[in-house]
Design a protein around this motif. Structure first.
Motif, short mmCIF file in Angstrom:
data_model
loop_
_atom_site.label_atom_id
_atom_site.label_comp_id
_atom_site.label_asym_id
_atom_site.label_seq_id
_atom_site.Cartn_x
_atom_site.Cartn_y
_atom_site.Cartn_z
N LEU A 8 0.82 -1.20 0.00
CA LEU A 8 0.00 0.00 0.00
C LEU A 8 0.86 1.25 0.00
N HIS A 9 0.22 2.32 -0.44
CA HIS A 9 0.82 3.64 -0.36
C HIS A 9 0.16 4.41 0.77
N LEU A 10 0.93 5.21 1.44
CA LEU A 10 0.38 5.97 2.56
C LEU A 10 0.87 7.40 2.47
N HIS A 11 -0.06 8.32 2.45
CA HIS A 11 0.31 9.73 2.56
C HIS A 11 -0.09 10.23 3.92
N ARG A 12 0.85 10.76 4.66
CA ARG A 12 0.52 11.29 5.99
C ARG A 12 0.21 12.78 5.84
N ARG A 22 -4.37 16.85 -1.60
CA ARG A 22 -4.09 15.47 -2.03
C ARG A 22 -5.35 14.82 -2.58
N ASP A 25 -6.31 16.07 -5.94
CA ASP A 25 -5.42 15.49 -6.95
C ASP A 25 -5.74 14.03 -7.24
N ASP A 28 -8.78 8.77 -5.47
CA ASP A 28 -8.76 7.36 -5.08
C ASP A 28 -8.07 7.14 -3.74
N LEU A 29 -7.50 8.21 -3.18
CA LEU A 29 -6.92 8.10 -1.84
C LEU A 29 -8.03 7.81 -0.86
N ARG A 51 -4.34 3.02 -1.73
CA ARG A 51 -3.74 4.33 -1.46
C ARG A 51 -4.51 4.99 -0.33
N PHE A 52 -3.78 5.34 0.72
CA PHE A 52 -4.43 5.82 1.92
C PHE A 52 -3.89 7.19 2.32
N ASP A 54 -3.53 9.29 5.60
CA ASP A 54 -3.60 9.18 7.05
C ASP A 54 -3.91 10.55 7.67
N TRP A 56 -4.63 10.98 10.93
CA TRP A 56 -4.35 11.02 12.37
C TRP A 56 -3.46 12.19 12.78
N ARG A 59 -5.08 15.41 14.32
CA ARG A 59 -5.92 15.31 15.51
C ARG A 59 -6.06 16.63 16.26
#
Lengths: 274, 206
Positions: A8-12, A22, A25, A28-29, A51-52, A54, A56, A59
């Motif tokens: 998986l891909h993760l964008h924080r 994001r 753009d 699909d994230l 593709r996620f 994040d 968190w 917060r």
């Protein structure tokens, strides 16, 4: 040995603006936060998303619970624990704290978020009936701006919502409650159980009843509410409930059980001794 | 399939695991190479492994894992901290409970990479050498385990409950442990252990 999820891909997210850019753009994230729902699917191998985004890290900005113009504003990243510990929630919308306490165990409550519960849109979710019963609004933001959706228009079908892929839920807003609210959940055990039936509502001049786990989405019961507000007796109310819900048999319960228990919970809330 | 001679079961499983990971990664990589995926990858972590440091039991521990790796898998398979157990792997049973910034969470549903900068405490941090922590001793004395597989998760959940509430009521103990399941049904012993440890910690003896 089971290997965890597929690659998986993760964008924080660095800021809300960054997150919204994001999403604009790459719609699909998939936004994630406490991951208490998404990683159940992921570890089970049934999650298609790769593709996620994040949320968190946001917060501080999106996890606040505050009062704004007499409306209770629950930031989307407030956890169930935040809700449980909030004096404002206890005072203004105690049934939300009751719902939060009934979700999972302490480990879930420390990670699961209100925005996630709403976005996940499970018909068995425990906070949606609360928001639906009190006529809350979902506050959505995209790079293009902010809009509000009445809670009753947010859940558009089984696991479907009015959120566009480029939008994030930033808060849920609840107006003051006119009357005495109630919340009841029936599951297999007190903790760590998904609802067989979950009911929230308001007793007062304008009775409200919202039920989860008995239809593809959480639903209000308008006929039952009308029957209650004209002062009908318990048998008539039970019959109205029976006409309005269409539960199914599934892994957690049967249609017959859900029908009986929903009527019992409504009956108990409006005609019980408490 | 028996492990070849001279290999511990654990090392053998690790070897198998690496093979499986490599095989599993190939389809995803092929998709990337064909240009199917959007070109935003440079803004994203993964899918390839990244190196970072985790604060585990007071020590900075380096790991190099893919973003998909859960905190539980990173602890067990990369840092050799096998106290937290992998049982349901779907946020239901509590056997993987660890503390993150002082709060109990399920390590199976948290990505390791998102635990960067947070204080992680596992069951291994509780005993001081051979000296058991109060709650661990209380588990032994109260028969709070049978097969023992859920026990590390319970112990961490109990420890965090006691830090939060040094004098819990029996009801509070049940509430606080609702996220941990025991198929052997040792709940009553666990409850006694928590109450006894609470009393001892408050200086009331056993």
């Amino acid at each position: 040995m089971r290997t965890a999820t597929a690659p998986l891909h993760l964008h924080r997210a660095r800021s809300l603006d960054d997150a919204l850019a994001r999403l604009a753009d790459a719609p699909d994230l998939r936004p994630i936060a406490g991951c208490t729902d998404v990683f159940v699917e992921a570890n089970f191998g049934t999650l298609a998303d790769r593709r996620f985004l994040d949320l968190w890290p946001l917060r501080d900005a999106l996890g606040r619970i505050e009062l704004r113009d007499d409306r209770l504003v629950i930031g989307a990243l407030a956890t169930y624990t935040d809700v449980l510990l909030s004096p404002l929630v206890r005072e203004r919308l105690p049934i939300l704290a009751e719902a939060a306490a009934a979700i999972g165990g302490v480990q879930i409550q420390n990670r699961g978020t209100i925005g996630g519960n709403v976005a996940n849109a499970s018909p068995a979710g425990d906070t949606p009936p609360v928001f639906l019963a009190v006529d809350a609004e979902v506050v959505l933001r995209s790079a293009g701006g902010e809009r509000r959706v009445a809670y009753g228009a947010f859940h558009t079908g089984y696991r479907a919502t009015a959120r566009r892929p480029d939008e994030l839920i930033v808060a849920i807003e609840a107006p003051p409650v006119d009357g005495r609210p109630f919340f009841r959940k029936v599951g297999t055990r007190a903790a760590q159980a998904i609802s067989k039936v979950v009911v929230a509502g308001v007793r007062g001049a304008r009775p409200a009843v919202a039920v989860g786990s008995i239809a593809p989405t959480v639903v209000r019961l308008p006929e039952t509410e009308r029957t209650l507000s004209r002062g009908a007796g318990r048998d008539e109310v039970r019959e109205a409930v029976g006409r309005e819900i269409a539960p199914i048999d599934d892994v957690r319960s049967t249609a017959r059980y859900r029908r009986t228990v929903t009527a019992n919970l409504v009956d108990d809330a409006f005609f019980g001794d408490r | 399939m028996n492990p070849p001679d001279g290999l511990s079961r654990r090392r053998f499983l690790k070897g198998v695991g690496v093979g499986a990971l490599a095989a599993g990664a190939i389809p995803g990589l092929q998709d990337e190479a064909k240009g199917k995926a959007p070109t935003r990858a440079k803004n994203l972590l993964g899918p390839e492994a990244i190196e970072f440091s985790l604060d585990v039991n007071g020590k900075a521990r380096k790991v190099k894992v893919e973003p998909r790796v859960t905190l539980l898998d990173a602890l067990r398979n990369h840092l050799d901290l096998t106290g937290a157990k992998k049982v349901c792997d779907r946020a239901t049973c509590g056997a993987c409970t660890v503390m993150v910034d002082g709060k109990p969470v399920y390590a199976c549903t948290m990505l390791a990479v998102t635990a960067r900068g947070k204080r992680i405490e596992t069951v291994e941090s509780l005993a001081d050498g051979d000296e058991l922590a109060e709650i661990q001793g209380a588990f032994v004395r109260n028969d709070a385990q049978q097969c023992g597989f859920c026990t590390p998760g319970f112990v961490v959940a109990c420890e965090s409950l006691l830090r939060d509430d040094p004098d819990p009521t029996p009801e509070r103990v049940c509430d606080g442990l609702g996220g941990n399941l025991c198929r052997c049904g040792t709940y009553d012993g666990v409850k006694r252990a928590v109450l006894e440890a609470a009393k001892a910690k408050r200086g009331g003896g056993r």
